[in-house]
Every structure is written in structure tokens, then in C-alpha cells.
Design a protein around this motif. Sequence first.
Motif, PDB file in Angstrom:
ATOM      1  N   GLU A 186      -4.170  39.755  48.515  1.00  0.00           N
ATOM      2  CA  GLU A 186      -4.656  38.534  48.381  1.00  0.00           C
ATOM      3  C   GLU A 186      -4.096  37.171  48.554  1.00  0.00           C
ATOM      4  OE1 GLU A 186      -7.807  35.776  47.647  1.00  0.00           O
ATOM      5  OE2 GLU A 186      -7.891  37.745  48.337  1.00  0.00           O
ATOM      6  N   ARG A 233      -3.587  36.607  52.149  1.00  0.00           N
ATOM      7  CA  ARG A 233      -4.724  35.952  52.734  1.00  0.00           C
ATOM      8  C   ARG A 233      -4.816  34.485  52.305  1.00  0.00           C
ATOM      9  NH1 ARG A 233      -9.177  33.906  51.283  1.00  0.00           N
ATOM     10  NH2 ARG A 233      -8.912  34.342  49.194  1.00  0.00           N
ATOM     11  N   VAL A 234      -4.414  34.057  50.896  1.00  0.00           N
ATOM     12  CA  VAL A 234      -4.309  32.912  50.678  1.00  0.00           C
ATOM     13  C   VAL A 234      -3.342  31.946  51.271  1.00  0.00           C
ATOM     14  CG1 VAL A 234      -3.865  31.428  48.942  1.00  0.00           C
ATOM     15  CG2 VAL A 234      -5.353  33.147  48.406  1.00  0.00           C
ATOM     16  N   SER A 272      -2.262  32.542  54.212  1.00  0.00           N
ATOM     17  CA  SER A 272      -2.623  32.804  55.791  1.00  0.00           C
ATOM     18  C   SER A 272      -3.630  31.445  55.811  1.00  0.00           C
ATOM     19  CB  SER A 272      -3.334  34.013  56.207  1.00  0.00           C
ATOM     20  OG  SER A 272      -2.519  34.908  56.189  1.00  0.00           O
ATOM     21  N   GLU A 273      -4.491  31.227  54.824  1.00  0.00           N
ATOM     22  CA  GLU A 273      -5.459  29.808  55.117  1.00  0.00           C
ATOM     23  C   GLU A 273      -4.628  28.683  54.956  1.00  0.00           C
ATOM     24  OE1 GLU A 273      -8.447  30.255  51.815  1.00  0.00           O
ATOM     25  OE2 GLU A 273      -9.375  32.331  52.797  1.00  0.00           O
ATOM     26  N   HIS A 274      -3.796  28.540  54.120  1.00  0.00           N
ATOM     27  CA  HIS A 274      -2.883  27.288  53.961  1.00  0.00           C
ATOM     28  C   HIS A 274      -2.053  27.026  55.174  1.00  0.00           C
ATOM     29  CE1 HIS A 274      -5.334  27.197  50.343  1.00  0.00           C
ATOM     30  NE2 HIS A 274      -4.502  27.019  49.505  1.00  0.00           N
ATOM     31  N   SER A 275      -1.312  28.228  55.564  1.00  0.00           N
ATOM     32  CA  SER A 275      -0.125  27.910  56.472  1.00  0.00           C
ATOM     33  C   SER A 275      -0.280  28.820  57.611  1.00  0.00           C
ATOM     34  CB  SER A 275       1.097  28.378  55.586  1.00  0.00           C
ATOM     35  OG  SER A 275       1.040  27.568  54.395  1.00  0.00           O
ATOM     36  N   GLY A 276      -1.322  29.614  57.753  1.00  0.00           N
ATOM     37  CA  GLY A 276      -1.461  30.381  59.059  1.00  0.00           C
ATOM     38  C   GLY A 276      -1.081  31.858  58.771  1.00  0.00           C
ATOM     39  N   ARG A 277      -1.422  32.519  59.378  1.00  0.00           N
ATOM     40  CA  ARG A 277      -1.260  34.017  59.224  1.00  0.00           C
ATOM     41  C   ARG A 277       0.173  34.542  59.572  1.00  0.00           C
ATOM     42  NH1 ARG A 277      -3.630  38.902  58.254  1.00  0.00           N
ATOM     43  NH2 ARG A 277      -2.902  40.749  59.702  1.00  0.00           N
ATOM     44  N   ALA A 315       2.412  33.525  56.649  1.00  0.00           N
ATOM     45  CA  ALA A 315       2.014  34.286  55.798  1.00  0.00           C
ATOM     46  C   ALA A 315       2.776  35.816  55.760  1.00  0.00           C
ATOM     47  CB  ALA A 315       0.480  34.650  55.259  1.00  0.00           C
TER      48      ALA A 315
END
Length: 193
Positions: free
Chosen positions: A166, A169-170, A172-177, A180
Motif C-alpha cells: 500500500e 501504491r500511495v 506511486s500516486e504522488h511521485s510516480g511508479r 516509488a
Amino acid sequence: MSTFRNLVRASGRVMRRLFRRRIDARTQEIVDLVQEVSAFEHCSTAALYALAEAMHRRSYRRGEVLYYEGDPGLGLYIIEQGRIQLRSEAEPGVAQPLRDLQPGEAFGVLSILGDFERLETAETLTEARVLGFFRPDLKNIIKRNPSAGAEIMMALSRWIGGQHLELVRVVSEHSGRDVALQNYADAATAVGK
């Protein structure tokens, strides 16, 4: 021969009933709560009873601190009653609330698995009653009942693994996969040293 076999089976059932461990009300209360905690939802009844018998019940007044950020951690807590806030104090004297916890939620889980410093401060928002489960308790379960100990360890590992996924995932949403996954790889490298 079959009469003898039936007699042995019947006497075995009688002996198991006579010597079956009686579950006290406290242990049953704790099992009822712990089986609803997401970290332990996949545990068998036997593992839940072993866990419940090892737990320590503590009561706290409103505004009491269970532990401070940076303290050595010894175990996890599950809220029975009341509310607890987790907060960070990255800057001295400036508390940043992270999460308010309700009955049935577990926190401080990382420290049951090793000598990790607490990542946050835990303070009661109301009068609270919590169940504590500490590393020495887990070690005792593993010695006395290896199957239950392994099951509890797997449940905790599964839960912490879910938190890691998780977190990736979070981020990834903010800074890109890519960022992350690179951060996750960097963390894995740092732990490996």
C-alpha cells in the motif's frame, strides 16, 4: 478386535473431555476481539487462543502516552476500548497527528518482529483499555506451540507486507511508479547492509 477398538476410542473421547482446558471468560473476550482485527483474521482458533492467553490488559487515562517516537519497541497493542492517536514529532514541540485509532485496531506491530524504534508517539484521546502482546510473549508461544507461533508470525508478516504494498501504491500516486519502486529498492538495500 472392533469392540476393543471402539472401547479405546470411547475412552479417548472421555479423557479428552475430562482434561480439556477450560477457557475462562477473559480469554474468550480477547479471542472475540482479536479475531476481528485485520492482522489476525486468517488465524485458526487454536492460534487465536494461544495469542489471547499471552496478551496483557492495560488501562490508561485520557492524555496518557503509551510510548514515544524513538522509544525502543517491544510489541504491539490492540485497542479494546477508547481512542488513541498516533502522531509524529519531526520538529521538537510540533506534533503532527497521523491517525486516530478506534477499538479493534492494532498498532505498533513492527516492534513485535524485532528491535525497531517506535516510528510515532501513541497517546490516548479518551480513557482507554488496550491489549499488549510483546516479543517475549511471541517467543514463549513459539516454544510451547510452534504451530500457533508460526501462524501468528505469518499473519503479522502478511499484514505488514500488505502495508508495504500500500505504501508503494500511495507513493506511486504522488511521485510516480518509478520513484516509488526506486525508493522501495533503496530501502531494501539499506536494510541489507
